[in-house]
Design an enzyme around this catalytic site. Structure first.
Site: not given
Ligand code: BGC
Length: 744
Positions: A282
């Site tokens: 993530d």
């Molecule tokens: C989130 C993810 C997301 C990623 C990209 C993160 O802050 O937890 O679910 O896909 O950002 O935007």
């Protein structure tokens, strides 16, 4: 022996291919490419670089140069098709091994045409709606060059304070699995090389939804059987549907941050679950292992992430900076690095990117096309849950004078919900725009959900005085749910309750429509309301969808995918809880206001309940009304005894006794009464949605196979345990009487 084969499997996955795999053309191509790649290029494949979607102007030279050298494997959030085309051109024409890039984006529940938030889609109990959401989102989104979506989120959520419950499939593993698989099918289609579908990403692995206290990013503690019985099933379902990528979660689970947990990413995901796509971290979750107190610095974080089998690093650049040194110091082997790179290359090959790396420039995505809007409207209407309908206040009829009031009735941005990056509010059709010919007037009264200014109350009251029915559309703005947007209290914010209480003084029927990303506690106002309708954040077409349901052009058919608490103090709260040694009982419950002053400590009976909030939710999981009255007969079973491998036939007769056609969701719940580990009071095992014309009666039959009674025991064996079971066919998780059978 078993251990030996398991180790062999892991070794194979981690260190190389079996002879069989070498025969596979995809694996052959992977190996061929790998043999030509320098260490720098290999490291490049593990890098997912972010750029702000708002970046304008010339594409930075530094980025072009990095791609030219093969130092970047994928991008996220590049929402400029010229950039996408140019970067891909550089990658496939000028980089050393001409390895194409992947372009990722959070296309969660729509690209331009916004569908309802995932929690709402789960409320349809109709996986087809998730599939359609995925399909249309991918179709529209691919026109911008995005070929990888960071969806679906499959975190089981048992706590409505958690903002991301909006993005979840709710609290049930079966419903979550069905929805998860359907989204993957919708996003990916049946051809991974298609230019109108995207590869999906099952996220967040693992345990992110169990953040303690519902506070986002918080620690998760989940014991193994619970993990296997409740949290893992949706992810398994996504793998069965061929999901190509996984995302490691931000949280620590049982003491180890998921992005550095080899047991989770290797032993479990690649080993037991047989996943063979790639895992992306993530956002910065690799380097966030430093504040977690697990990695001492960036280099250590890179060591932990790579060793754990997190193949690609999102946004933070610890892999890019440190993998080389880790190799030199023997903290990462070349085989391990190759393993990560191979996982990524394999997916790029499956996507057909080496043959057709570019987006289809003729594909315009049919943004906001009529049929996309129609599909979004249907999904939204099907997600609407009728929670209360006293004195048949609903459906509304044209001869009723309706006063439309409330901050969400004309909130085009908010109705799209969280993760509506690309949806444009100008395209939203709001309840006001859909209802304006049906109502005698509209007073927003509060500008937004948190507005505390009561200055306009008098205008709302003047309007309401002229009406037969007050239709209040309130709830939460989109910003109050979603990532990092947890709330400790989940009531109607601002002065909404005060306004409802003022309106109630007029003695007219009030229908509250809630537009929100989570259940909203309504204890202070519930008694003043004749009707309560949960419309969630219903997307671009939320307005027409609501109108059609309120006026019975479509029947309300949504069912809660999550327990609706009376107060946030009851959270976490979920229907498939355990009984405890002292289960709450109606006969014994004494509210704190009925306790005599000076009562003896144990005179109340010692049960598992709250003195103030009791032990029941406001509305249980699976709950939802229709405009009709639906009656269930007693549940009948084909036998009171069953042997392993056999099927039980379970049957109920459902009758529509009311004045409207209805869509009923007949839910099959089971309780394994005594287990080697304690078992939940009920578990959803199956359900059927049926159409019932007014006056119609239908016999609904299920086949329950003994495999559906299996669970993971303390040793994580998937077992079937003999003994007594209870079974219900019911309209929700608290209704109906069980019948019993014995598994011999
Ligand atoms: C989130 C993810 C997301 C990623 C990209 C993160 O802050 O937890 O679910 O896909 O950002 O935007």
């Amino acid at each position: 022996m078993k251990l030996y084969y398991y180790s062999l499997l892991l070794a194979t996955l981690f260190f190389g291919c079996t002879t069989n795999q070498q025969l596979d053309p995809v694996e052959q191509k992977v190996e061929g490419l790998l043999s030509k790649m320098t260490i720098e290029e290999k490291i490049g494949q593990t890098a997912l670089r972010g750029t702000s979607s708002r970046v304008k102007g010339d594409l930075p030279e530094s980025l072009k140069e990095a791609v030219r050298k093969g130092e970047i494997g994928a991008f996220l959030n590049i929402m400029n098709t010229d950039y996408v085309d140019e970067l891909q051109r550089i990658a496939v024409e000028e980089s050393p091994n001409k390895i194409p890039l992947i372009f990722g984006r959070d296309v969660i529940h729509g690209f331009k045409t916004m569908f309802p938030i995932p929690l709402a889609v789960a409320a349809t109990w109709d996986p087809k709606q998730a599939e359609i959401t995925g399909q249309v989102s991918a179709f529209e989104g691919t026109s911008s060059g995005v070929n990888w979506t960071f969806a679906p989120m499959l975190d089981i959520a048992r706590d409505s304070r958690w903002g991301r419950i909006a993005e979840s499939p709710g609290e049930d593993p079966l419903l979550g699995s069905l929805m998860g698989a359907a989204y993957v099918k919708g996003f990916q289609g049946d051809d991974l090389t298609s230019k109108t579908s995207m590869i999906a990403c099952a996220k967040h692995f693992l345990g992110y939804g169990a953040a303690i206290g519902g506070r986002d990013y918080n620690t998760a503690i989940i014991h193994d059987p619970l993990l296997y019985n409740v949290y893992i099933p949706p992810f398994k379902a996504a793998i069965a549907e061929n999901v190509q990528t996984f995302m490691s979660s931000f949280n620590e689970l049982n003491g180890v941050p998921a992005s550095g947990d080899k047991k989770i990413m290797m032993d479990l995901l690649r080993g037991k679950m047989n996943f063979n796509g790639f895992v992306v971290s993530d956002w910065n979750s690799v380097t966030e292992m430093i504040p977690h107190g697990y990695a001492k610095d960036e280099k250590h974080a890179a060591e932990l992430g790579t060793n754990a089998g997190v193949d690609m690093e999102m946004t933070s650049q610890s892999y890019e900076k440190h993998i080389k040194a880790l190799l030199d110091e023997g903290k990462l082997s070349m085989d391990q690095l190759d393993f990560l790179v191979k996982n990524i290359l394999r997916v790029k090959i499956r996507m057909g990117l080496f043959e057709t790396p570019f987006r289809d420039k003729k594909h315009d995505g049919k943004l906001y096309a009529e049929d996309h809007l129609e599909k979004a409207k249907i999904a939204s209407a099907k997600s609407i849950v009728l929670l209360k309908n006293e004195n048949q206040v609903l459906p509304l009829t044209k001869n009723k004078k309706v006063a439309l009031i409330g901050p969400l009735a004309d909130a085009p941005l908010d109705q799209m919900g969280t993760w509506s990056f690309d949806g444009e509010k100008e395209h939203s059709q709001t309840p006001f725009s859909a209802l304006k010919d049906h109502v005698i007037g509209f007073e927003k009264t509060l500008d937004y959900s948190r507005d505390k200014n009561k200055q306009s109350f008098s205008k709302a009251i003047t309007l309401a005085k002229k009406a037969d029915v007050i239709l209040f559309v309130g709830g939460e703005e989109a910003i109050l749910s979603g990532e990092a947007h947890s709330r400790a209290e989940i009531d109607l914010p601002g002065a909404q309750e005060d306004l409802i209480l003022e309106l109630a003084k007029l003695g007219k029927p009030i229908v509250l429509t809630i537009m929100a990303g989570r259940p909203i506690t309504i204890g202070k106002i519930k008694d003043k309301l004749d009707g309560i309708v949960m419309a969630w954040h219903g997307g671009t077409m939320a307005g027409p969808a609501l109108k059609e349901v309120l006026y019975a052009e479509m029947q309300p058919e949504g069912r809660l995918p999550v327990t609706w608490p009376k107060t946030s103090g009851q959270l976490p709260y979920y229907y498939n809880h355990k009984n405890t040694g002292r289960p709450a009982m109606e006969e014994k419950f004494v509210s704190m206001y009925d306790i005599p002053v000076g009562a003896w400590q144990s005179s109340l009976g010692n049960e598992s309940h709250y003195l103030d909030a009791g032990y029941l939710p406001e509305y249980p999981f699976g709950y939802g009304l229709s405009y009709s009255t639906i009656e269930y007969s007693e549940t009948k079973i084909s036998s009171t005894q069953l042997k392993e491998g056999e099927e039980l036939t379970v049957e109920v007769t459902v009758t529509n006794k009311g004045e409207y056609d209805a869509v009923e969701t007949v839910q099959l719940y089971v309780q394994d009464v005594i287990g080697s580990i304690t078992r939940p009071v009920r578990e959803l095992k199956d359900y059927q949605k049926i159409q019932l014309k007014k006056g119609e009666q239908k016999k609904v039959t299920f086949k329950l196979h003994t495999d559906q009674l299996k669970f993971y025991n303390r040793d994580l064996e998937h077992v079937l345990e003999k003994g007594d079971f209870n079974i219900w066919l019911a309209p929700n998780a608290l209704a109906s009487k069980p019948v019993s059978f014995e598994l011999l």
